[in-house]
Structure formats: structure tokens, C-alpha cells
Write a protein that holds these residues in place. Structure first.
Motif, short mmCIF file in Angstrom:
data_model
loop_
_atom_site.label_atom_id
_atom_site.label_comp_id
_atom_site.label_asym_id
_atom_site.label_seq_id
_atom_site.Cartn_x
_atom_site.Cartn_y
_atom_site.Cartn_z
N THR A 12 -11.17 2.23 2.72
CA THR A 12 -11.67 1.75 1.43
C THR A 12 -13.03 1.11 1.69
N ASN A 48 -3.00 7.37 3.13
CA ASN A 48 -3.83 7.36 1.92
C ASN A 48 -4.17 5.93 1.52
N GLN A 49 -5.44 5.67 1.33
CA GLN A 49 -5.88 4.35 0.90
C GLN A 49 -6.51 4.44 -0.48
N ASN A 50 -6.23 3.44 -1.29
CA ASN A 50 -6.81 3.34 -2.63
C ASN A 50 -7.28 1.91 -2.89
N PRO A 51 -8.42 1.77 -3.56
CA PRO A 51 -9.31 2.86 -3.96
C PRO A 51 -10.12 3.37 -2.77
N GLN A 52 -10.82 4.49 -2.97
CA GLN A 52 -11.68 5.02 -1.89
C GLN A 52 -12.88 4.11 -1.69
#
Lengths: 114, 112
Positions: B106, B5-9
Motif C-alpha cells: 500500500t 492482497n493489500q488494500n488500498p493499493q
């Protein structure tokens, strides 16, 4: 130093056909990995070849197969193409030593299945 | 397949601003790598991290290997228009051959 090259750049195939994609590894690298990248997603590992043998495989069916040649170049073959196989196929080479996790990618082959 | 999971998209920033992004996993990784991908091209390796807590720089880019080994961070200082692209993290876990597991990406856009 030559980087990773892939051919062809683009390809359009019909469902049920077979396709072969080619990759030449970076100079000095003996390990080749293949990845599938669907639109808007990160690459997904298909398999890796080291010393002409498969060295790890991701969650892809047997109709995805590959080869590595003595000069370390590689082929990815996909049989019985499905619409969902439409994607960017990336080849990455690495040195095959302790730092083999540093993988260097080619520009990819864009496959469209209609 | 699994993706990190990467943040932000995605993010829009102004030229000259600093950028921070992160990558998280439910599993431990022994190696973290950061790549940048431009449209129609393959990912380009930016930074590789091999040890928990490690901080490594490459020009204006700085990446860190999280202490828990379940996350990694990338910072870009003084962004410029050519920083535009999609940044992917990738992790390697011992015992999985050389398989890299990639993040969701991202997307960075820089406005003048």
C-alpha cells in the motif's frame, strides 16, 4: 549493533553473464534469507541459509544459488542472467530461534541486466 | 509466486489524518508482520503479530492479527509527512522454513 549490509549497491550486467551479491548479517543473527523484488511488487523469497546449509527455497530455478560462511555472511549467485532478473535483491537476517520470522533487511542491491 | 492482497493499493491523505489498510490471504498464516519501505531502501520491520486476535502497537501504529488468521490490519494515527512510503504485510506459515510471503503493498502519500 551493526545492521544488515549488502554489496554492491548497484550493478549492471549483460544477459548471459554471472553475478555474485554479498550480504553481512546483523550482529547476533545466524540465519540469512534472500528475496527478489521486482519494480512495483513485494519481495519474493528465493532461499534461506541456516548454519551454512540451505533451509528452504522459493520458486526460483537452480541458476540461483547461494552460500553461507562460518561468520554467517552470505552470497547469492545468479548464472546465465536473463533480462527478467533485473530487480532489487534483498538480504534479510534473523536470529534462528523461535522468533526467526522477524527478519531484518539490508538496503538491497539493484541489479540491471541489459 | 504467491502474494497477499493489500488494500488500498495507494492512498493520499492529509497530515493529521488516521490511516487504515488491510492484508488478506486465501491461506492461514501463523505470523503476520508489517514492514515499511522507503524508495531505494530495504523494508523496515514495524510490528510482528503471533496470535489470532492479537492487537499490538508501536507508537502511532497499531496492527491486528485477524481472527480467521487469513488477514491483518494496520492503522496509523495522526499521520505525519515521514509516514510516506510503501507498507507491506508479510505472513509466515508453519512448515515453510522461515519463508515470508509478502503483500502487494500500500503506497501512502501524505499531503500537508
Amino acid at each position: 549493533e551493526t545492521g544488515v549490509t549488502q554489496s554492491p549497491t548497484h550493478l549492471i550486467k549483460t544477459r548471459g553473464q554471472q553475478v555474485t551479491l554479498r550480504c553481512s548479517s546483523q550482529s547476533g543473527h545466524n540465519t540469512v534469507s534472500w528475496y527478489q523484488q521486482a519494480l512495483g511488487q513485494g519481495p519474493q523469497f528465493i532461499f534461506q541459509y541456516y548454519r551454512e546449509e540451505e533451509n528452504g527455497r522459493g520458486n526460483f530455478p537452480p541458476r540461483f544459488s547461494g552460500l553461507q560462511f562460518p561468520n554467517y555472511s552470505s552470497e547469492l549467485n545468479v548464472n546465465a542472467l536473463e533480462l527478467d532478473d533485473s530487480a532489487l535483491y534483498l538480504c534479510a537476517s534473523s536470529s534462528g530461534t523461535g522468533m526467526s520470522y522477524e527478519q531484518y533487511f539490508g538496503p538491497g542491491t539493484r541489479l540491471t541486466v541489459t | 509466486g504467491q502474494q497477499l492482497n493489500q488494500n488500498p493499493q495507494s492512498m493520499f491523505i492529509q497530515e493529521g489524518e488516521d490511516v487504515s489498510m488491510n492484508c488478506t490471504s486465501s491461506s492461514i498464516f501463523n505470523t503476520w508482520l508489517w514492514y515499511k519501505q522507503d524508495p531505494g531502501e530495504g523494508p523496515v520491520l514495524l510490528i510482528a503479530l503471533y496470535k489470532a486476535g492479537e492487537l499490538t502497537s508501536n507508537g502511532r501504529l497499531t496492527a491486528q492479527f485477524g481472527i480467521t488468521r487469513k488477514d491483518s490490519f494496520l492503522n496509523i494515527s495522526a499521520s505525519i509527512p515521514s509516514d510516506v512510503g510503501i507498507y507491506f504485510c508479510a505472513g509466515h506459515r508453519t512448515g515453510t522454513a522461515s519463508k515470508l510471503t509478502f503483500g502487494t503493498g500500500t503506497r501512502l502519500q501524505v499531503t500537508l
